[in-house]
Design a protein around this motif. Structure first.
Motif, PDB file in Angstrom:
ATOM      1  N   PRO A 131       0.836  -1.206   0.000  1.00  0.00           N
ATOM      2  CA  PRO A 131       0.000   0.000   0.000  1.00  0.00           C
ATOM      3  C   PRO A 131       0.865   1.248   0.000  1.00  0.00           C
ATOM      4  O   PRO A 131       1.842   1.345   0.756  1.00  0.00           O
ATOM      5  CB  PRO A 131      -0.795  -0.131   1.310  1.00  0.00           C
ATOM      6  N   VAL A 132       0.548   2.192  -0.868  1.00  0.00           N
ATOM      7  CA  VAL A 132       1.347   3.421  -0.990  1.00  0.00           C
ATOM      8  C   VAL A 132       0.420   4.632  -1.066  1.00  0.00           C
ATOM      9  O   VAL A 132      -0.775   4.510  -1.338  1.00  0.00           O
ATOM     10  CB  VAL A 132       2.270   3.392  -2.231  1.00  0.00           C
ATOM     11  N   SER A 133       1.000   5.796  -0.857  1.00  0.00           N
ATOM     12  CA  SER A 133       0.224   7.035  -0.945  1.00  0.00           C
ATOM     13  C   SER A 133       0.032   7.449  -2.399  1.00  0.00           C
ATOM     14  O   SER A 133       0.737   6.983  -3.299  1.00  0.00           O
ATOM     15  CB  SER A 133       0.948   8.153  -0.193  1.00  0.00           C
ATOM     16  N   ALA A 134      -0.913   8.361  -2.616  1.00  0.00           N
ATOM     17  CA  ALA A 134      -1.151   8.885  -3.958  1.00  0.00           C
ATOM     18  C   ALA A 134       0.087   9.611  -4.476  1.00  0.00           C
ATOM     19  O   ALA A 134       0.366   9.614  -5.680  1.00  0.00           O
ATOM     20  CB  ALA A 134      -2.347   9.824  -3.946  1.00  0.00           C
ATOM     21  N   ALA A 135       0.861  10.207  -3.564  1.00  0.00           N
ATOM     22  CA  ALA A 135       2.081  10.914  -3.964  1.00  0.00           C
ATOM     23  C   ALA A 135       3.119   9.947  -4.526  1.00  0.00           C
ATOM     24  O   ALA A 135       3.838  10.271  -5.475  1.00  0.00           O
ATOM     25  CB  ALA A 135       2.650  11.671  -2.774  1.00  0.00           C
ATOM     26  N   VAL A 136       3.189   8.762  -3.954  1.00  0.00           N
ATOM     27  CA  VAL A 136       4.119   7.746  -4.445  1.00  0.00           C
ATOM     28  C   VAL A 136       3.703   7.296  -5.848  1.00  0.00           C
ATOM     29  O   VAL A 136       4.534   7.174  -6.754  1.00  0.00           O
ATOM     30  CB  VAL A 136       4.171   6.536  -3.485  1.00  0.00           C
ATOM     31  N   ILE A 137       2.407   7.067  -6.028  1.00  0.00           N
ATOM     32  CA  ILE A 137       1.909   6.649  -7.341  1.00  0.00           C
ATOM     33  C   ILE A 137       2.200   7.719  -8.384  1.00  0.00           C
ATOM     34  O   ILE A 137       2.643   7.417  -9.503  1.00  0.00           O
ATOM     35  CB  ILE A 137       0.396   6.346  -7.273  1.00  0.00           C
ATOM     36  N   ALA A 138       1.994   8.967  -8.034  1.00  0.00           N
ATOM     37  CA  ALA A 138       2.248  10.063  -8.972  1.00  0.00           C
ATOM     38  C   ALA A 138       3.720  10.127  -9.375  1.00  0.00           C
ATOM     39  O   ALA A 138       4.041  10.429 -10.528  1.00  0.00           O
ATOM     40  CB  ALA A 138       1.808  11.384  -8.345  1.00  0.00           C
ATOM     41  N   LYS A 139       4.607   9.820  -8.434  1.00  0.00           N
ATOM     42  CA  LYS A 139       6.043   9.892  -8.731  1.00  0.00           C
ATOM     43  C   LYS A 139       6.501   8.759  -9.631  1.00  0.00           C
ATOM     44  O   LYS A 139       7.440   8.913 -10.404  1.00  0.00           O
ATOM     45  CB  LYS A 139       6.844   9.870  -7.423  1.00  0.00           C
ATOM     46  N   CYS A 140       5.821   7.620  -9.558  1.00  0.00           N
ATOM     47  CA  CYS A 140       6.282   6.420 -10.263  1.00  0.00           C
ATOM     48  C   CYS A 140       5.542   6.152 -11.568  1.00  0.00           C
ATOM     49  O   CYS A 140       5.769   5.117 -12.210  1.00  0.00           O
ATOM     50  CB  CYS A 140       6.161   5.206  -9.348  1.00  0.00           C
ATOM     51  N   THR A 141       4.663   7.045 -11.967  1.00  0.00           N
ATOM     52  CA  THR A 141       3.936   6.860 -13.226  1.00  0.00           C
ATOM     53  C   THR A 141       4.089   8.121 -14.069  1.00  0.00           C
ATOM     54  O   THR A 141       4.382   9.192 -13.544  1.00  0.00           O
ATOM     55  CB  THR A 141       2.444   6.583 -12.970  1.00  0.00           C
ATOM     56  N   ASP A 142       3.889   7.975 -15.385  1.00  0.00           N
ATOM     57  CA  ASP A 142       4.111   9.142 -16.246  1.00  0.00           C
ATOM     58  C   ASP A 142       2.831   9.664 -16.888  1.00  0.00           C
ATOM     59  O   ASP A 142       2.889  10.469 -17.805  1.00  0.00           O
ATOM     60  CB  ASP A 142       5.168   8.826 -17.309  1.00  0.00           C
ATOM     61  N   THR A 143       1.678   9.204 -16.400  1.00  0.00           N
ATOM     62  CA  THR A 143       0.410   9.734 -16.904  1.00  0.00           C
ATOM     63  C   THR A 143      -0.031  10.927 -16.056  1.00  0.00           C
ATOM     64  O   THR A 143       0.289  11.014 -14.875  1.00  0.00           O
ATOM     65  CB  THR A 143      -0.683   8.654 -16.874  1.00  0.00           C
ATOM     66  N   LYS A 144      -0.776  11.826 -16.663  1.00  0.00           N
ATOM     67  CA  LYS A 144      -1.227  13.032 -15.953  1.00  0.00           C
ATOM     68  C   LYS A 144      -2.222  12.690 -14.846  1.00  0.00           C
ATOM     69  O   LYS A 144      -2.240  13.327 -13.794  1.00  0.00           O
ATOM     70  CB  LYS A 144      -1.843  14.025 -16.949  1.00  0.00           C
ATOM     71  N   THR A 145      -3.058  11.706 -15.108  1.00  0.00           N
ATOM     72  CA  THR A 145      -4.027  11.261 -14.100  1.00  0.00           C
ATOM     73  C   THR A 145      -3.805   9.777 -13.847  1.00  0.00           C
ATOM     74  O   THR A 145      -4.497   8.929 -14.416  1.00  0.00           O
ATOM     75  CB  THR A 145      -5.478  11.518 -14.566  1.00  0.00           C
ATOM     76  N   PRO A 146      -2.813   9.446 -13.029  1.00  0.00           N
ATOM     77  CA  PRO A 146      -2.451   8.040 -12.823  1.00  0.00           C
ATOM     78  C   PRO A 146      -3.565   7.228 -12.182  1.00  0.00           C
ATOM     79  O   PRO A 146      -4.358   7.753 -11.395  1.00  0.00           O
ATOM     80  CB  PRO A 146      -1.228   8.132 -11.903  1.00  0.00           C
ATOM     81  N   GLN A 147      -3.609   5.941 -12.543  1.00  0.00           N
ATOM     82  CA  GLN A 147      -4.547   5.034 -11.912  1.00  0.00           C
ATOM     83  C   GLN A 147      -4.013   4.640 -10.540  1.00  0.00           C
ATOM     84  O   GLN A 147      -2.914   5.036 -10.143  1.00  0.00           O
ATOM     85  CB  GLN A 147      -4.766   3.810 -12.795  1.00  0.00           C
ATOM     86  N   SER A 148      -4.787   3.835  -9.826  1.00  0.00           N
ATOM     87  CA  SER A 148      -4.500   3.589  -8.407  1.00  0.00           C
ATOM     88  C   SER A 148      -3.557   2.420  -8.168  1.00  0.00           C
ATOM     89  O   SER A 148      -3.395   1.983  -7.030  1.00  0.00           O
ATOM     90  CB  SER A 148      -5.816   3.332  -7.665  1.00  0.00           C
TER      91      SER A 148
END
Length: 265
Positions: free
Chosen positions: A76-93
Motif C-alpha cells: 500500500p502506498v500514498s497517492a504521492a508515491v503513485i504520482a512519482k512512479c507513473t508518467d500519466t497526468k491522471t495516474p490510476q490507483s
C-alpha cells in the motif's frame, strides 16, 4: 508495510524505471493501471511487486490473481508515491514492478510452420510500436521482432499502447541483419511495403511463412533490410491520402493475412 513518502529509497528506485537506462540496469520495468497489471498477472509475467493506493485498497479486478509459483509483494502506498512512479497526468490507483525475462522464443518462431511475424525496422514512435504489437496479437501473429532503432519495448507509452498484448505473444529485440537471414534460411518470405511497388498486398500470398517488414515512419526500411526483402507490396487506397502511418499499414497487412488464412467469423 505501507510507503507514504515519495522520497523513500525504494520509491526512488521505482521512479528511475521511467528512464530506459535504469530499466536496462535494473532489468525491470513499470506496468501502470488496473488492466495492464491484470494482464501481467494472468499471463504469468515476472511480477515482483504491486503498489496500490492505500486509501482505495487493492482493486477488485486483481483479487485472486496471485501467482502461486512466484509470490508477489503487495504494497500500500500514498497517492504521492503513485504520482512519482507513473508518467500519466491522471495516474490510476495501481502499478506493478515487473522483471525483464530472457526471451528465447526466436528459435521457436523459426521452427513454426507458416508463421506470420511482424518485423519493425526503426519504428521510433512508442504509440506505433505498441499498437503494432496489439494488432499482431489480434491477428494471431506468431510474434513481433523489434530491430535496432525502434522505440523501447518497455517505455511506459509503448506498454500502454499494447493494451496488454505485450504479455500475449513473443516480442523479440535484436539485430535484423542477424535475425532475418536466419528466418529466410528456414523458408520465410520477407514482405515490405513501398509506394513504388507494383504488387498489391491483396494479390500476394500471405498464407505461407511470412515476415511482414515495416520501416521508420519517415524513411521506411533501411537499405540493409531492403536488400533482404523478397517482395514489396503497396496498399491500395481510394482516397487522396498519400500513405498510412506505420501502425495502420501494419494492421492492414496483418488482417489481410488473417483473412487469407481462413479466419472469417
Amino acid at each position: 508495510m505501507e510507503i507514504i513518502s515519495p522520497n523513500n529509497a525504494r520509491v526512488k528506485e521505482w521512479a528511475q524505471l521511467l528512464e530506459k537506462k535504469h530499466r536496462t540496469r535494473q532489468h525491470k520495468y513499470i506496468v501502470e493501471g488496473i488492466h495492464l497489471v491484470q494482464e501481467a498477472l494472468r499471463s504469468n509475467a515476472a511480477v515482483e511487486s504491486i503498489a496500490y493506493d492505500l486509501d482505495k485498497g487493492i482493486p477488485a479486478e486483481l483479487n485472486g490473481l496471485d501467482q502461486a509459483d512466484q509470490p508477489v509483494e503487495w504494497i500500500p502506498v500514498s497517492a504521492a508515491v503513485i504520482a512519482k512512479c507513473t508518467d500519466t497526468k491522471t495516474p490510476q490507483s495501481v502499478f506493478a514492478i515487473v522483471r525483464k525475462e530472457e526471451r528465447s522464443a526466436f528459435a521457436t518462431l523459426l521452427e513454426q510452420p507458416d508463421a506470420l511475424v511482424m518485423v519493425l525496422d526503426g519504428v521510433q514512435d512508442p504509440g506505433n510500436v505498441g499498437t503494432i504489437i496489439r494488432s499482431a496479437d489480434a491477428a494471431g501473429a506468431a510474434g513481433v521482432i523489434l530491430g535496432h532503432g525502434c522505440a523501447d519495448l518497455y517505455n511506459p507509452k509503448t506498454i500502454r499502447s499494447t493494451m496488454g498484448s505485450l504479455f500475449h505473444l513473443p516480442v523479440i529485440e535484436g539485430s535484423l541483419e542477424e535475425l532475418l537471414p536466419q528466418a529466410q534460411g528456414k523458408g520465410a518470405r520477407l514482405i515490405s511495403t513501398s509506394l513504388d511497388a507494383s504488387l498489391s498486398c491483396y494479390a500476394v500470398d500471405l498464407r505461407v511463412s511470412t515476415w511482414l517488414v515495416i520501416g521508420n515512419e519517415g524513411q521506411g526500411i533501411s537499405d540493409a533490410t531492403a536488400r533482404m526483402v523478397n517482395e514489396s507490396v503497396f496498399i491500395p487506397m481510394q482516397g487522396q491520402a498519400e500513405s498510412l502511418n506505420a501502425a495502420m499499414a501494419s494492421t492492414v497487412l496483418l488482417f489481410e493475412a488473417m483473412r487469407q488464412r481462413g479466419f472469417n467469423q
